[in-house]
Write a protein that holds these residues in place. Structure first.
Motif, PDB file in Angstrom:
ATOM      1  N   GLN A 326     -42.701 -12.251  44.625  1.00  0.00           N
ATOM      2  CA  GLN A 326     -42.559 -13.588  44.350  1.00  0.00           C
ATOM      3  C   GLN A 326     -41.511 -13.932  43.272  1.00  0.00           C
ATOM      4  O   GLN A 326     -40.699 -14.617  43.026  1.00  0.00           O
ATOM      5  N   TYR A 327     -41.726 -12.850  42.176  1.00  0.00           N
ATOM      6  CA  TYR A 327     -41.163 -13.348  40.920  1.00  0.00           C
ATOM      7  C   TYR A 327     -39.918 -12.255  40.372  1.00  0.00           C
ATOM      8  O   TYR A 327     -39.492 -12.105  39.297  1.00  0.00           O
ATOM      9  N   GLU A 328     -39.585 -11.637  41.277  1.00  0.00           N
ATOM     10  CA  GLU A 328     -38.593 -10.179  41.240  1.00  0.00           C
ATOM     11  C   GLU A 328     -38.734  -9.624  39.879  1.00  0.00           C
ATOM     12  O   GLU A 328     -37.544  -9.473  39.167  1.00  0.00           O
ATOM     13  N   GLY A 329     -39.921  -9.151  39.440  1.00  0.00           N
ATOM     14  CA  GLY A 329     -40.126  -8.320  38.395  1.00  0.00           C
ATOM     15  C   GLY A 329     -40.156  -9.293  37.077  1.00  0.00           C
ATOM     16  O   GLY A 329     -40.608  -8.437  35.939  1.00  0.00           O
ATOM     17  N   LYS A 330     -40.157 -10.437  37.167  1.00  0.00           N
ATOM     18  CA  LYS A 330     -40.364 -11.292  35.960  1.00  0.00           C
ATOM     19  C   LYS A 330     -41.813 -11.428  35.647  1.00  0.00           C
ATOM     20  O   LYS A 330     -42.195 -11.892  34.550  1.00  0.00           O
ATOM     21  N   ALA A 331     -42.667 -11.437  36.640  1.00  0.00           N
ATOM     22  CA  ALA A 331     -44.175 -11.297  36.403  1.00  0.00           C
ATOM     23  C   ALA A 331     -44.642  -9.988  35.986  1.00  0.00           C
ATOM     24  O   ALA A 331     -43.940  -9.011  36.221  1.00  0.00           O
ATOM     25  N   ASN A 332     -45.835  -9.814  35.252  1.00  0.00           N
ATOM     26  CA  ASN A 332     -46.456  -8.684  34.875  1.00  0.00           C
ATOM     27  C   ASN A 332     -47.917  -8.704  34.828  1.00  0.00           C
ATOM     28  O   ASN A 332     -48.654  -9.890  34.810  1.00  0.00           O
ATOM     29  N   PHE A 333     -48.518  -7.467  35.192  1.00  0.00           N
ATOM     30  CA  PHE A 333     -49.897  -7.632  35.434  1.00  0.00           C
ATOM     31  C   PHE A 333     -50.316  -6.082  34.729  1.00  0.00           C
ATOM     32  O   PHE A 333     -49.595  -5.076  35.050  1.00  0.00           O
ATOM     33  N   LYS A 334     -51.303  -6.195  34.103  1.00  0.00           N
ATOM     34  CA  LYS A 334     -51.854  -4.946  33.308  1.00  0.00           C
ATOM     35  C   LYS A 334     -53.104  -4.949  33.211  1.00  0.00           C
ATOM     36  O   LYS A 334     -53.990  -6.037  33.103  1.00  0.00           O
ATOM     37  N   MET A 335     -53.894  -3.716  33.158  1.00  0.00           N
ATOM     38  CA  MET A 335     -55.485  -3.724  32.735  1.00  0.00           C
ATOM     39  C   MET A 335     -55.439  -2.534  31.641  1.00  0.00           C
ATOM     40  O   MET A 335     -54.606  -1.567  31.661  1.00  0.00           O
ATOM     41  N   GLU A 336     -56.272  -2.916  30.581  1.00  0.00           N
ATOM     42  CA  GLU A 336     -56.322  -1.987  29.470  1.00  0.00           C
ATOM     43  C   GLU A 336     -57.820  -2.287  28.887  1.00  0.00           C
ATOM     44  O   GLU A 336     -58.510  -3.163  29.165  1.00  0.00           O
ATOM     45  N   SER A 337     -58.113  -1.079  27.939  1.00  0.00           N
ATOM     46  CA  SER A 337     -59.541  -1.181  27.443  1.00  0.00           C
ATOM     47  C   SER A 337     -59.189  -1.180  25.788  1.00  0.00           C
ATOM     48  O   SER A 337     -58.961  -0.192  25.290  1.00  0.00           O
ATOM     49  N   PRO A 338     -59.269  -2.671  25.426  1.00  0.00           N
ATOM     50  CA  PRO A 338     -58.734  -2.663  23.873  1.00  0.00           C
ATOM     51  C   PRO A 338     -59.917  -2.106  23.080  1.00  0.00           C
ATOM     52  O   PRO A 338     -59.832  -1.697  21.781  1.00  0.00           O
ATOM     53  N   SER A 339     -61.064  -1.995  23.528  1.00  0.00           N
ATOM     54  CA  SER A 339     -62.501  -1.274  22.787  1.00  0.00           C
ATOM     55  C   SER A 339     -63.296  -0.762  23.859  1.00  0.00           C
ATOM     56  O   SER A 339     -63.269  -1.041  24.885  1.00  0.00           O
ATOM     57  N   GLU A 340     -64.394  -0.089  23.011  1.00  0.00           N
ATOM     58  CA  GLU A 340     -65.341   0.508  24.064  1.00  0.00           C
ATOM     59  C   GLU A 340     -66.072  -0.553  24.624  1.00  0.00           C
ATOM     60  O   GLU A 340     -66.430  -1.395  24.134  1.00  0.00           O
ATOM     61  N   ASN A 341     -66.210  -0.224  26.121  1.00  0.00           N
ATOM     62  CA  ASN A 341     -67.091  -0.971  26.972  1.00  0.00           C
ATOM     63  C   ASN A 341     -66.231  -2.462  27.299  1.00  0.00           C
ATOM     64  O   ASN A 341     -67.249  -3.414  27.023  1.00  0.00           O
ATOM     65  N   GLU A 342     -65.071  -2.390  27.202  1.00  0.00           N
ATOM     66  CA  GLU A 342     -64.446  -3.843  27.472  1.00  0.00           C
ATOM     67  C   GLU A 342     -63.375  -3.234  28.172  1.00  0.00           C
ATOM     68  O   GLU A 342     -62.607  -2.682  28.037  1.00  0.00           O
ATOM     69  N   VAL A 343     -62.892  -4.321  29.415  1.00  0.00           N
ATOM     70  CA  VAL A 343     -61.897  -4.126  30.136  1.00  0.00           C
ATOM     71  C   VAL A 343     -61.136  -5.439  30.210  1.00  0.00           C
ATOM     72  O   VAL A 343     -61.819  -6.373  30.422  1.00  0.00           O
ATOM     73  N   VAL A 344     -59.900  -5.503  29.963  1.00  0.00           N
ATOM     74  CA  VAL A 344     -59.263  -6.691  29.927  1.00  0.00           C
ATOM     75  C   VAL A 344     -57.965  -6.431  30.898  1.00  0.00           C
ATOM     76  O   VAL A 344     -57.222  -5.848  30.906  1.00  0.00           O
ATOM     77  N   ALA A 345     -58.009  -7.773  31.988  1.00  0.00           N
ATOM     78  CA  ALA A 345     -56.924  -7.649  32.982  1.00  0.00           C
ATOM     79  C   ALA A 345     -56.308  -8.954  32.547  1.00  0.00           C
ATOM     80  O   ALA A 345     -56.475  -9.900  32.331  1.00  0.00           O
ATOM     81  N   THR A 346     -54.892  -8.677  32.509  1.00  0.00           N
ATOM     82  CA  THR A 346     -53.753  -9.603  31.892  1.00  0.00           C
ATOM     83  C   THR A 346     -52.768  -9.882  33.108  1.00  0.00           C
ATOM     84  O   THR A 346     -52.100  -8.893  33.513  1.00  0.00           O
ATOM     85  N   LEU A 347     -52.666 -11.313  33.543  1.00  0.00           N
ATOM     86  CA  LEU A 347     -51.508 -11.515  34.291  1.00  0.00           C
ATOM     87  C   LEU A 347     -50.512 -12.639  33.717  1.00  0.00           C
ATOM     88  O   LEU A 347     -50.865 -13.599  33.256  1.00  0.00           O
ATOM     89  N   MET A 348     -49.339 -12.251  33.767  1.00  0.00           N
ATOM     90  CA  MET A 348     -48.243 -12.967  33.051  1.00  0.00           C
ATOM     91  C   MET A 348     -47.469 -13.496  34.093  1.00  0.00           C
ATOM     92  O   MET A 348     -46.792 -12.719  34.632  1.00  0.00           O
ATOM     93  N   ILE A 349     -47.118 -14.735  34.250  1.00  0.00           N
ATOM     94  CA  ILE A 349     -46.201 -15.433  35.202  1.00  0.00           C
ATOM     95  C   ILE A 349     -45.140 -16.310  34.427  1.00  0.00           C
ATOM     96  O   ILE A 349     -45.561 -17.184  33.603  1.00  0.00           O
ATOM     97  N   PRO A 350     -44.187 -16.274  34.927  1.00  0.00           N
ATOM     98  CA  PRO A 350     -42.737 -16.910  34.014  1.00  0.00           C
ATOM     99  C   PRO A 350     -42.924 -18.247  34.379  1.00  0.00           C
ATOM    100  O   PRO A 350     -43.269 -18.776  35.480  1.00  0.00           O
ATOM    101  N   ILE A 351     -42.545 -19.049  33.527  1.00  0.00           N
ATOM    102  CA  ILE A 351     -42.416 -20.397  33.457  1.00  0.00           C
ATOM    103  C   ILE A 351     -40.986 -20.733  33.891  1.00  0.00           C
ATOM    104  O   ILE A 351     -40.277 -20.598  33.146  1.00  0.00           O
ATOM    105  N   GLU A 352     -40.699 -21.179  35.246  1.00  0.00           N
ATOM    106  CA  GLU A 352     -39.258 -21.353  35.555  1.00  0.00           C
ATOM    107  C   GLU A 352     -38.907 -22.770  34.810  1.00  0.00           C
ATOM    108  O   GLU A 352     -39.451 -23.753  34.880  1.00  0.00           O
ATOM    109  N   LYS A 353     -37.498 -22.878  34.188  1.00  0.00           N
ATOM    110  CA  LYS A 353     -37.256 -23.855  33.491  1.00  0.00           C
ATOM    111  C   LYS A 353     -36.080 -24.500  34.556  1.00  0.00           C
ATOM    112  O   LYS A 353     -35.296 -23.961  35.437  1.00  0.00           O
TER     113      LYS A 353
END
Length: 353
Positions: A326-353
């Motif tokens: 849908q976004y041709e590589g302009k959107a991004n998704f990642k999962m990471e563990s910034p600290s012990e016993n914590e998981v963060v899922a981040t979804l970044m969707i571009p704002i079309e101008k």
């Protein structure tokens, strides 16, 4: 050039023929008046004949090219045909011009030069080579461009169809996946708490109805997605009870922003399944939706440990593929563990101008 008619009823091809050869022949008209001292009536007749010869030769070439399908050939095959064709056209141009000159001399000066002029290879041949080469190359260049435009449009349409087919296939996989996980949650309640199980079935019915309606759309508003997430969370809380807590922090100005359906729900589902469910005392799933620069950033945090094997399910795989399509590589998704016993899922969707 094709023969498609314009609003005036004259095709583009004939407009180009008349205008272009008319302009080119103006030089010969000037030469006839200034150098050869033609009378004005004779110069005008000569001008009309010049235009007629050029149009006649090129139109005959076009008829042969169309009948032989030369416009569909590759460049190498086409060159093998147009090079000798240009030479033939140039010789015919020269001979017709010589014939026209001989006719003029005979009619005006009563001098028969027909036989002599047939064998004269004069500079008119060079003129014919130049003009016929320009016309033939321009004609085939136009059709080559038109063919490339049609091919590009066809490929673009096929790409859109293929992309939509892929999205439909992903959606078809996603709904059974969502249903399977929800039914597992209800199964655990049937024996332990029948009343909660009935409420869970009502919620699941509403969730399925919403997901089926939204299947026709490639995007929905964040407000609609959050309503679905809240129903899903209520369904899961029937099973987890006090072990599951949810925190919502959504920028109200982004509620109408469009995102892929079930995208936040998938992250919340993943957080509960791989995070809360594995914590003895449960925990909190925090959902944050905010704007950062030219992206809408959706963050879902949960207690747990990031394990590769636990986070490669159908849902997240499909989410990544949907974002890519849908976004041709302009959107991004990642999962990471910034600290012990914590998981963060981040979804970044571009704002079309």
């Amino acid at each position: 050039m094709g023969a498609k008619k314009s609003n005036t009823g004259i095709s583009l091809y004939w407009k180009c023929q008349i205008v272009c050869w008319g302009v080119v022949s103006l030089l010969w008209l000037y030469i006839a008046l200034d150098r050869d001292h033609f009378t004005v009536p004779h110069a005008i007749v000569n001008y009309v004949l010049d235009v007629s010869v050029c149009i006649g030769l090129t139109h005959a070439y076009r008829a042969i090219a169309l009948r032989s399908g030369w416009n569909q050939l590759g460049i190498k095959q086409l060159l093998k045909r147009i090079i000798p064709s240009i030479l033939i056209l140039a010789v015919l141009f020269m001979q017709l011009m010589n014939l026209k000159t001989s006719a003029y001399i005979y009619l005006v000066h009563h001098n028969n030069t027909f036989e002599d002029n047939v064998w004269i290879w004069n500079p008119v041949l060079i003129t014919g080579l130049r003009h016929m080469a320009i016309w033939v190359l321009a004609y085939h260049a136009y059709h080559f461009y038109q063919r490339e435009v049609k091919t590009t449009k066809a490929n673009a349409q096929l790409s859109v169809i293929a992309k939509q087919t892929q999205l439909d296939n992903l959606a078809a996989q996603l709904n059974p996946h969502f249903l399977f996980n929800s039914l597992n949650s209800i199964k655990a309640l049937v024996i332990e708490n029948p009343k909660s199980a009935r409420r869970a079935i009502d919620l699941l019915s509403d969730l399925l109805r919403s997901s089926l309606y939204e299947k026709e759309h490639t995007t929905i508003s964040i407000a609609e997605e959050m309503a679905l997430v809240k129903d899903y969370v209520e369904l899961e809380k029937l099973r987890f009870e006090e072990r599951l807590n949810i925190q919502f922090n959504v920028d109200r100005t982004l509620e109408h922003f469009k995102i892929p359906p079930l995208s936040i729900q998938l992250l919340v589902e993943n957080a509960i399944k791989h995070g809360i469910d594995k914590q003895l005392e449960g925990g909190t799933v925090a959902i944050l939706v905010q704007k950062e620069n030219d992206h809408v950033v959706i963050t879902v945090k949960n207690p747990g440990n990031l394990s590769k094997d636990d986070h490669i399910g159908v849902g997240l795989k499909n989410l990544k593929q949907r974002l890519l399509l849908q976004y041709e590589g302009k959107a991004n998704f990642k999962m990471e563990s910034p600290s012990e016993n914590e998981v963060v899922a981040t979804l970044m969707i571009p704002i079309e101008k």
